[in-house]
Design an enzyme around this catalytic site. Structure first.
Site, mmCIF file in Angstrom:
data_model
loop_
_atom_site.group_PDB
_atom_site.id
_atom_site.type_symbol
_atom_site.label_atom_id
_atom_site.label_comp_id
_atom_site.label_asym_id
_atom_site.label_seq_id
_atom_site.Cartn_x
_atom_site.Cartn_y
_atom_site.Cartn_z
ATOM 1 N N THR A 107 91.814 34.443 88.471
ATOM 2 C CA THR A 107 92.357 35.402 89.436
ATOM 3 C C THR A 107 91.632 36.756 89.315
ATOM 4 O O THR A 107 91.685 37.564 90.229
ATOM 5 C CB THR A 107 93.882 35.607 89.214
ATOM 6 O OG1 THR A 107 94.118 35.746 87.808
ATOM 7 C CG2 THR A 107 94.677 34.434 89.726
ATOM 8 N N ASN A 146 88.285 36.965 88.760
ATOM 9 C CA ASN A 146 86.875 36.823 89.172
ATOM 10 C C ASN A 146 86.574 37.400 90.561
ATOM 11 O O ASN A 146 85.419 37.599 90.918
ATOM 12 C CB ASN A 146 86.411 35.362 89.106
ATOM 13 C CG ASN A 146 86.155 34.881 87.695
ATOM 14 O OD1 ASN A 146 86.273 33.694 87.401
ATOM 15 N ND2 ASN A 146 85.802 35.786 86.794
ATOM 16 N N ARG A 173 85.360 26.840 74.120
ATOM 17 C CA ARG A 173 84.836 28.008 74.852
ATOM 18 C C ARG A 173 83.403 28.270 74.396
ATOM 19 O O ARG A 173 83.119 28.338 73.194
ATOM 20 C CB ARG A 173 85.683 29.255 74.625
ATOM 21 C CG ARG A 173 85.121 30.452 75.407
ATOM 22 C CD ARG A 173 86.077 31.604 75.570
ATOM 23 N NE ARG A 173 85.520 32.542 76.553
ATOM 24 C CZ ARG A 173 86.215 33.454 77.200
ATOM 25 N NH1 ARG A 173 87.498 33.578 76.978
ATOM 26 N NH2 ARG A 173 85.634 34.261 78.071
ATOM 27 N N ASP A 213 81.628 29.527 79.770
ATOM 28 C CA ASP A 213 81.243 30.928 79.820
ATOM 29 C C ASP A 213 79.749 31.069 79.499
ATOM 30 O O ASP A 213 79.207 30.299 78.713
ATOM 31 C CB ASP A 213 82.078 31.681 78.772
ATOM 32 C CG ASP A 213 82.161 33.160 79.067
ATOM 33 O OD1 ASP A 213 81.611 33.600 80.086
ATOM 34 O OD2 ASP A 213 82.775 33.875 78.258
#
Ligand code: FPP
Length: 245
Positions: free
Chosen positions: A71, A73, A193, A25
């Site tokens: 899904t 994006n 992340r 990210d």
């Protein structure tokens, strides 16, 4: 440099996470900070990804799953979606030269039917081409959603029960796992992340049940091999009880 090497040597090769998940990210923010278009952040992110996968393979990690496109994006501006799809296509095409040289097995996980015919064909080719490799398995989550994966599994199980292929008494966690995209693979041990966000964002909901979570404020393109070592060393310091005492 010395510090970096020292940290690498602190990793215990006998207690490696078998499967690492990565929510990469912060590409957009990385580009914005530099006055660049978001696409430049995604290109830099793809370069970082190659570096990290190569190092995971060198260390002896067996599986890595990266969240490349969710899904959700598709809601991004069309030019950004197009750019990401082209980047993915390039990545899959070049896998032969670059990642395959590193002995990586590539698999795409997620719903394929919404992807372009070109990408679908390339996925089949890249998977077939890298299937003979014996190094790390890299799952690229592409049009992936955790809830969608679970609903899909339920549908297929129901269909197999109706056709008599599966007995409903045999439905347990083991059988359920076999209906997921990650069939035959271990659950996530360590989830990384970047960019300061601390949530799962519909990523591998089933497979992350007992994973250790590791967050960093660094934006994905800035994530380094040294950061990877830090995450693994931190993972090795944790006590995993899986609900026991
Ligand atoms: C998150 O940054 C990144 C993405 C949604 C796309 C990740 C995809 C790539 C790096 C493309 C290459 C991947 C492969 C497998 C070739 P963001 O855009 O959400 O950043 P922001 O939160 O700062 O806006």
């Amino acid at each position: 440099m010395f510090g970096r090497k020292k940290r690498r040597s602190e990793i215990d090769p006998d207690r490696l996470p078998e499967h690492i998940g990565v929510i990469l990210d912060g590409n957009g923010r990385w580009a914005k900070k530099r006055g660049l278009p978001r696409s430049a952040g995604h290109s830099a992110g793809a370069d970082t990804l190659k570096k990290i996968v190569t190092e995971c393979n060198n260390i002896g990690i067996k599986y890595i799953t990266v969240y490349a496109f969710s899904t959700e994006n598709w809601k991004r501006p069309k030019d950004e979606v197009d750019f990401l799809m082209n980047l993915l296509l390039d990545y899959l095409r070049n896998a032969e030269k670059t990642l395959s040289g590193e002995n990586v097995v590539i698999k795409a996980i997620g719903s394929r039917k919404e992807l372009s015919a070109e990408i679908q064909e390339q996925i089949v080719k890249t998977e077939a081409f890298t299937a003979k490799n014996s190094g790390i398995v890299m799952n690229i989550a592409l049009n992936y959603g955790g809830r969608e994966e679970i609903v899909n599994a339920v549908r297929e199980i129901v269909s197999d029960v109706q056709s008599g292929k599966t007995d409903s008494d045999d439905i347990d966690e083991r059988l359920f796992s076999d209906y997921l995209y990650t069939k035959g693979q271990p659950d996530i041990d360590l989830l990384i992340r970047t960019s300061g966000e601390q949530r799962l964002s519909n990523f591998l909901l089933w497979q992350n049940s007992y994973s250790e979570l590791w967050f960093t404020d660094k934006l994905w393109p800035d994530f380094s091999v040294d950061d990877l070592h830090r995450a693994i060393i931190d993972f090795q310091s944790r006590s995993r009880r899986f609900g026991a005492v």
